[in-house]
Scaffold this motif. Structure first.
Motif: not given
Lengths: 653, 653
Positions: B83-100, B102-109
């Motif tokens: 499954v391919r997800l384009a970075l943008g409104e529904r996919c964004a890079y986060v470091d450990t500890g960063d806040p999620l 609003d639209w996100a409910d999971a993190v892909v390592p």
């Protein structure tokens, strides 16, 4: 980007540290200093043996108040035959501690003498009669503290490496010391790094992390005999960090680089160490805490060890215990701290990665004649798990964990006495039970709750793993609480069902109830996400029971599969927007500022095996439930009904 | 004059203290103070429960470095189906500890993603690809640290009365505390009294006593959470003492009046307390330490408790443990300190006065599968006995002591691990054995010697009470050392006789040998007083053997009945003038500055049961005896011959 060089085994990591310290000439006492012999010397470590400079006592001293005599002058005295000694050259009054005259070799206690006064009507000073009469002969050196009785000059008083206790200070002073030469306290610099870290007291926004690892480690270091110095938080900027580490290394014997929880910060740590010296390892096969870094940085003509401490608080605290404490003990010239251990029986299976030494936090309690250890949350970010832990059990590298029933040593964080005074509660979580825990503290009982749900609690009782279980299980057929379940799951265990509280159950919703929840039928709405409790929880059973009664299908509820283990967990999920509502108790809603839509009334009881119900251990709890003051406190919680609290509802088994 | 009002039982004394404190309103926490939340808060006691002010984490946070996504967008991803997800409104890079977001409910390592770049030859920042490809679907809240995972706002973090450990400080900070309210440290004034007392560092003459009880008690008080303040020594003068107590009481929560060892000082204490307030008891049925005084003195509008602490150092230190520690714990609002206990078996009988609680210092060691406790010196003046003690055994009031073999709990002064590493040596005393104890410390062994004489040592081995015995017993018939005795006294115990050292024996005499001693015949002179060793000591056997050889009769020697238990004891007796000479080893003469008249050469061996000879416990000792460095150190002692050290002389049994 997270690039761990390589997770090496713990013993290999320790060996690399050894080698690096030896090469740098840092594998022994760092230095010594001479300090005054007073109470501030307590806890310091002796850099040399202490030999007695003088004997103690340093003269022959009277051990009683009485009369110094020569033993041979008392020969012949007996109950039948009085011997009379005139005060003067061969008999003199001495107080305890007074030096014995040269001619004397014994003391007659004053209460064993009869004073004789020249003028029976004159002044009677029992220390200065004209003569004394005695009715027992004395052996030489009777009632005399001989010179050197305690310590003889040149005798060893305390060995090198000894950590000074209060009585040791007395022995040193008594043997003629006036100062003490002790190991210098190693100076430990604590340098938190990470742009997201905010010091205690600073305003905290979303994405900010309160920096407290430096406080935890500074407190550890101080307790282990080091001198901690906390530095301000360094941002994740390589040049700034490099300058900060270089400055700290110039002042310190050891630098602890405390990474923020982001892996980015760790990479900076490794880069900085490589830039300023040598990186010796990055990653140890220890759980939690494996991204530990160790290196040596140059500071002028010195090599200064530096440890990169992982950011997760449990990892950070364990890094202190595993790596920092032995290092400080070595530098102080004493044996490493040995935690008290206790053999425990694992109440549940633990699965561990076979490549790691897994440090598992456990709660420990004595149930009957078993000392049981139950693993608690294993998240490295959950510092409350370390606070709650009674000890640590290590599942060593090379095996895949520990099996239920396995007997292993636990390193204790609490005394065995405290553990013996622990009431293990299991089953359903309840806020008023936490209040009971507060009240029980004063009667010396620790009430520890494992939240496994009502049904899980009954199963734990069946396995003999707890003293009582909180339960609010409604029987769908009879509508009756708890007793049908007790009969089904504990058919052979005699138990008492003790009423705790009536509770309101309802929906925890956003403040102001913006989605207008009225009843369970709202859970099926398309715009609603629910947060559920885990299978076997009384609240889950209640939900399913009520859904079945009204013919609603669970699979039509979005979020039905989203499970939390406590009422507060549900409340937190709603408060954070992870769900729109969840079934729970009003106290949980109140706790996090949510609103509450009342729906049902339920009964929450304590299921107590009779073997424990009548024990000394539980007596203060049984008494507490009948204490009107406690009942009043509980009825102050929203939705609690305490009218039956403390009464036996039923007996079974 | 010594007038004890009345020795009351310990529980009665404690009840009187309770009542007096309650009447004075001093039976709870004295006061509280708010302190910064930093490492200096460690060890303080919470005056209130700590409740979480904010949740931890206080927002939903990424638990891994990776890409925040909505779990439902990952549906269908599998090893077979990317499954391919384009970075943008529904996919964004986060470091450990960063806040999620609003639209996100999971993190892909990040390590589970395949980055897609628009220009394969362009810059490759794995955090900012154009899109990511994943091959596994995520459940909601995967790799997310949910708000409140650690602590939920309003949750109990720590109960009142808790003593803060390093991790507790972290939990408090993480739950939003910025300061802590803790019990105020009770201020304890320590006032030594007695004209004979000299502070540490002052010149000490005959009759002077070095004042160190104030240091011992200040160090105890400080370790128990109080704030000690030491005052200068007050002389035994009633008006001076009264003024000093009144001044101290004005500043303190508790006054400790530390009497000199003379009973006179105690009387002043009682008089001063009566004059300034109320004397509540004088004398408690506890050994050692019974002349404890308790009262209340007026200071302005306050009643201040005052304890008269006995002058003997063992009594003083135990008064701290028995009376002062519980008082401070009460004022800090925490449970009294609970010493670690261990069940031990008494190796010897103890006789105690039936009216007293008798606190007996013991040395503890594990021999085979028995944990044995041997009582050590019971003199209240012998502080070295407290230093050497591994623990305390209480022979309670109402019984006449403890019998040999009785199993009782010991309050430990050392950890059970340390006790398990203890080698119990018995038998003859030797100065070089003390040196061995020093050297063994670095290999983690504690060598503890009980000096019961050579013969006593063999008997102790027969009873299984020690790991080895030092012996230098000459057989009068064969002139052979040790083996004949081992055959006679340990016929059924397989033992190894391990050579320790050849030693010189001779007369310890005053410097310059003023009485011109030449040989044993001088002991019969009228102007000579001898000091002997106890029956069963090798030196005593040697003396008797040599006397018999030359036909001299023991009963013609003045002082033959005067017995000491160690070489140093004999040396001290000669040095203090109690005797003119004694038989012993030159190291003892050297220790106290005596001269030495050499007479005989003897062999000092270690008798080691084979069961212990081959044990891990003793291995470092066996190795040490063969270590040339240690042998050189011993040969530096006067009169020692180490040529056979460490070799097995014989085996028997």
């Amino acid at each position: 980007m997270s690039v761990y060089l390589h997770d090496i085994p713990l013993d290999e990591a320790q060996a690399r540290i050894e080698r690096a310290l030896a090469e740098a000439g840092l594998d022994g006492v760092l230095g010594e200093e001479t300090i005054p012999l007073d109470e501030t010397a307590g806890g310091r470590t002796l850099a040399h043996p202490v030999w007695a400079r003088i004997s103690s006592p340093h003269y022959n001293a009277a051990a009683m108040d009485g009369f110094a005599v020569s033993a041979r002058d008392t020969a012949g005295a007996s109950p039948a035959a009085e011997v009379r000694l005139a005060l003067g050259e061969r008999c003199a009054y001495v107080d305890t501690g007074d030096p014995l005259p040269d001619w004397a070799d014994a003391v007659v206690p004053i209460e064993e003498t009869e004073p004789k006064y020249p003028d029976p009507a004159g002044p009677h000073d029992p220390r200065r009669p004209a003569a004394i009469a005695i009715r027992a002969a004395l052996a030489p050196w009777k009632h005399v503290r001989a010179m050197g009785e305690d310590m003889v000059a040149t005798e060893l008083v305390l060995p090198q490496g000894h950590v000074l206790r209060p009585v040791d200070l007395g022995a040193c002073a008594g043997s003629g010391q006036t100062s003490l030469t002790v190991a210098r306290r190693p100076m430990v610099a604590l340098l938190p790094t990470g742009s997201e870290l905010k010091p205690v007291g600073a305003p905290v926004g979303v994405g900010d992390i309160i920096e407290y690892n430096s406080i935890v480690l500074a407190s550890q270091v101080s307790g282990w005999g080091g001198a901690p110095r906390r530095y301000p938080v360094s941002p994740d900027e390589l040049p700034v960090l490099k300058a900060a580490v270089a400055a700290a290394a110039r002042e310190a014997d050891l630098v602890l680089l405390l990474s923020g929880s982001s892996a980015g910060a760790e990479d900076f740590s490794a880069q900085v160490i490589s830039a300023l010296g040598e990186l010796l390892f990055h990653g140890v096969a220890v759980r939690p805490g494996h991204p530990v870094i160790f290196g040596m940085v140059r500071a002028g003509d010195r090599n200064v060890p530096i440890v990169g401490v992982p950011g997760y608080p449990v990892s950070a605290a364990l890094t202190g215990e595993i790596f920092i404490e032995p290092l400080l003990s070595r530098w102080l010239g004493r044996r490493p701290f040995e935690p008290q251990t206790l053999e425990v029986e694992m109440s549940r299976k633990i699965t561990s990665p076979p490549g790691d030494d897994d440090y598992v936090r456990v709660v420990i309690g004595r149930v009957g004649d078993r000392t049981l250890a139950a693993p608690i949350s294993r998240g490295a970010g959950v510092i409350s798990s370390l606070v709650r832990a009674d000890g640590i059990v290590v599942a060593p590298r090379g095996i895949q964990g520990l099996s239920a029933g396995e007997r292993v040593p636990a390193r204790l964080y609490r005394s065995p006495d405290e553990i013996a005074r622990t009431i293990l509660a299991t089953g359903s979580h309840d806020v008023a039970l936490d209040l009971a825990a507060q009240h029980l503290a004063s009667s010396g009982r620790r009430l520890v709750s494992a939240n496994v749900g009502s049904l899980g609690g009954l199963l734990a009782l069946r396995r003999g793993e707890a003293h009582l279980a909180g339960s609010h299980l409604i029987d769908p057929e009879s509508g009756e609480y708890n007793l049908p379940y007790v009969r089904r799951y504990l058919p052979e265990t005699p138990v008492v069902i003790l009423a705790f509280a009536g509770r309101e159950q309802g929906l925890l919703v956003q403040p102001g109830n913006p989605k207008g929840f009225v009843g369970l039928e709202d859970l099926l709405r398309k715009d609603v996400v629910y947060v559920n409790r885990q299978r076997g929880a009384g609240t889950r059973v209640l939900l399913d029971h009520e859904l079945a009664k009204t013919g609603l299908a669970p699979d039509m509820i979005a979020g039905y599969d989203q499970e939390e283990f406590t009422h507060l967990g549900v409340a937190a999920a709603v408060a954070s927007g992870r769900a729109d509502c969840g079934l729970g108790i009003p106290a949980a809603a109140q706790a996090v500022g949510l609103d509450f839509v009342p729906l049902f009334q339920e009964r929450y009881d304590l299921i107590v095996p009779k073997a424990h119900y009548n024990s000394d251990l539980l007596a203060p709890l049984v008494a507490l439930l009948q204490d009107p003051q406690f009942q009043t406190a509980v009825s102050g919680l929203p939705g609690y009904d305490v009218r039956r609290m403390g009464t036996v509802v039923a007996e079974a088994g």
